[in-house]
Design an enzyme around this catalytic site. Sequence first.
Site, mmCIF file in Angstrom:
data_model
loop_
_atom_site.group_PDB
_atom_site.id
_atom_site.type_symbol
_atom_site.label_atom_id
_atom_site.label_comp_id
_atom_site.label_asym_id
_atom_site.label_seq_id
_atom_site.Cartn_x
_atom_site.Cartn_y
_atom_site.Cartn_z
ATOM 1 N N SER A 191 12.114 40.864 38.730
ATOM 2 C CA SER A 191 12.258 41.472 37.415
ATOM 3 C C SER A 191 12.601 42.951 37.580
ATOM 4 O O SER A 191 11.884 43.680 38.273
ATOM 5 C CB SER A 191 10.953 41.309 36.626
ATOM 6 N N LYS A 251 16.333 39.240 36.976
ATOM 7 C CA LYS A 251 15.983 39.328 35.557
ATOM 8 C C LYS A 251 16.042 40.787 35.135
ATOM 9 O O LYS A 251 15.389 41.640 35.739
ATOM 10 C CB LYS A 251 14.590 38.768 35.296
ATOM 11 N N LEU A 252 16.818 41.066 34.092
ATOM 12 C CA LEU A 252 16.935 42.422 33.580
ATOM 13 C C LEU A 252 16.109 42.573 32.305
ATOM 14 O O LEU A 252 16.240 41.776 31.377
ATOM 15 C CB LEU A 252 18.399 42.753 33.257
ATOM 16 N N LYS A 253 15.267 43.581 32.263
ATOM 17 C CA LYS A 253 14.586 43.930 31.022
ATOM 18 C C LYS A 253 15.611 44.581 30.092
ATOM 19 O O LYS A 253 16.425 45.419 30.525
ATOM 20 C CB LYS A 253 13.437 44.900 31.282
ATOM 21 N N ASP A 285 15.241 39.685 29.669
ATOM 22 C CA ASP A 285 13.922 39.591 29.039
ATOM 23 C C ASP A 285 13.789 40.727 28.035
ATOM 24 O O ASP A 285 13.846 41.901 28.404
ATOM 25 C CB ASP A 285 12.832 39.690 30.115
ATOM 26 N N ASN A 312 11.126 41.037 25.750
ATOM 27 C CA ASN A 312 9.737 41.394 25.411
ATOM 28 C C ASN A 312 9.576 41.719 23.925
ATOM 29 O O ASN A 312 8.987 42.744 23.560
ATOM 30 C CB ASN A 312 9.248 42.565 26.263
ATOM 31 N N GLU A 352 14.874 35.769 27.354
ATOM 32 C CA GLU A 352 13.433 35.543 27.262
ATOM 33 C C GLU A 352 12.824 36.350 26.127
ATOM 34 O O GLU A 352 13.028 37.561 26.040
ATOM 35 C CB GLU A 352 12.794 35.926 28.602
ATOM 36 N N ASP A 405 8.073 33.240 25.987
ATOM 37 C CA ASP A 405 7.045 33.778 26.879
ATOM 38 C C ASP A 405 5.801 34.061 26.044
ATOM 39 O O ASP A 405 4.899 33.233 25.943
ATOM 40 C CB ASP A 405 7.591 35.039 27.555
ATOM 41 N N LYS A 427 2.862 31.637 31.968
ATOM 42 C CA LYS A 427 2.034 32.685 32.570
ATOM 43 C C LYS A 427 0.576 32.273 32.425
ATOM 44 O O LYS A 427 0.038 32.265 31.310
ATOM 45 C CB LYS A 427 2.275 34.038 31.898
ATOM 46 N N GLY A 463 5.408 36.387 35.894
ATOM 47 C CA GLY A 463 4.533 37.278 36.650
ATOM 48 C C GLY A 463 4.088 38.460 35.817
ATOM 49 O O GLY A 463 4.732 38.828 34.833
#
Length: 365
Positions: free
Chosen positions: A133, A159-161, A186, A188, A211, A236, A260, A288
């Site tokens: 990540s 994985k790119l935020k 992702d 968030n 995500e 998620d 998770k 994670g």
Amino acid sequence: MKLTGVELRRISMPLVAPFRTSFGTETTRDVLLVRAATTDAEGWGECVAMTAPLYSSEYVDAAADVLRRFLVPAVASVSSAVQVAPALARFHGHRMAKAALETAVLDAELRASGVSFARELGAVREEVPCGVSVGIMDSIDELLDAVGGYLDEGYVRIKLKIQPGWDVEPVRAVRERFGDVLLQVDANTAYTVSDARHLARLDPFDLLLIEQPLDEEDVLGHAELARQITTPVCLDESITSARAAAAAIRLGACSIINIKPGRVGGYLEARRIHDVCIANGVPAWCGGMLETGIGRAANVALAALPGCTLPGDTSGSSRYYRTDITPPFTLRSGHLPVPTGPGIGVDPIESELTAVTTGTEWLAL
């Protein structure tokens, strides 16, 4: 097996580099470890709550408080890990604290019987492919350097935020520089369903998934978004239980699920979510939370289950820590070996654990 006491241990773990997401930047992890002592063995669990309630409503101080005042006293008479969740069911929420306690009890139980986490959960692989990540950076050039370094280390998925203002262009740059690397993003919870047209601009980049683009409670919004974009939607934060997973799948809110264990209350519930995914033909993977070797060991076992068909966030120890509190997990050809020893299969290194400990509390039972 009878519980004789539980130790709450706080440790401070500096990260090798700041980790930036849409909900903040971490430079040091304040970690709560739970050690369950029984008449037969002792076991460890790691609480993945952050210092502040930014990722979820949970945070480390609250986890320690609820464990001390409510959760630990409630498990005084349990004799097996499967009894932990029912004993804690009357206390609402606090899944990360509950997960840490259940994991510690399960680890102790399995160590006493000589059974590994992998065997108990139903793992089918001896090693798991690893993704990494990558947090939000100050520039595209910095991002490309970081991604290039991780690919050189052997990670098989990036994985790119992302967040508004840092999404299409970073993805475009990584795809153009590194070709057909497995790539996902992702958010968030950083977007709303009104951003659907903008998020559709990610569709041409052949992403594995996006995500948790919307708020964790907006399951219907995710279903609407999924109809408007071609990139697969992965949930998620919205997945808090097997029941929630089944409902999200039925509503069409996701076609992939990130499991998770800390977020769902423990590895036994995580396995139930995995089973729901298999029953519905939905790919899963293990997420994670910047775990130390204690949490990482159990995550790797979960990632080896048959339904976890996508590379997870089970990165090597060096991704986050210069020195781990267990023997380090080291990437080999893009994979990590699944621990085979009893319980989680790893033990804390006493000197390393002592060096980062900021406090301990013993709760006798």
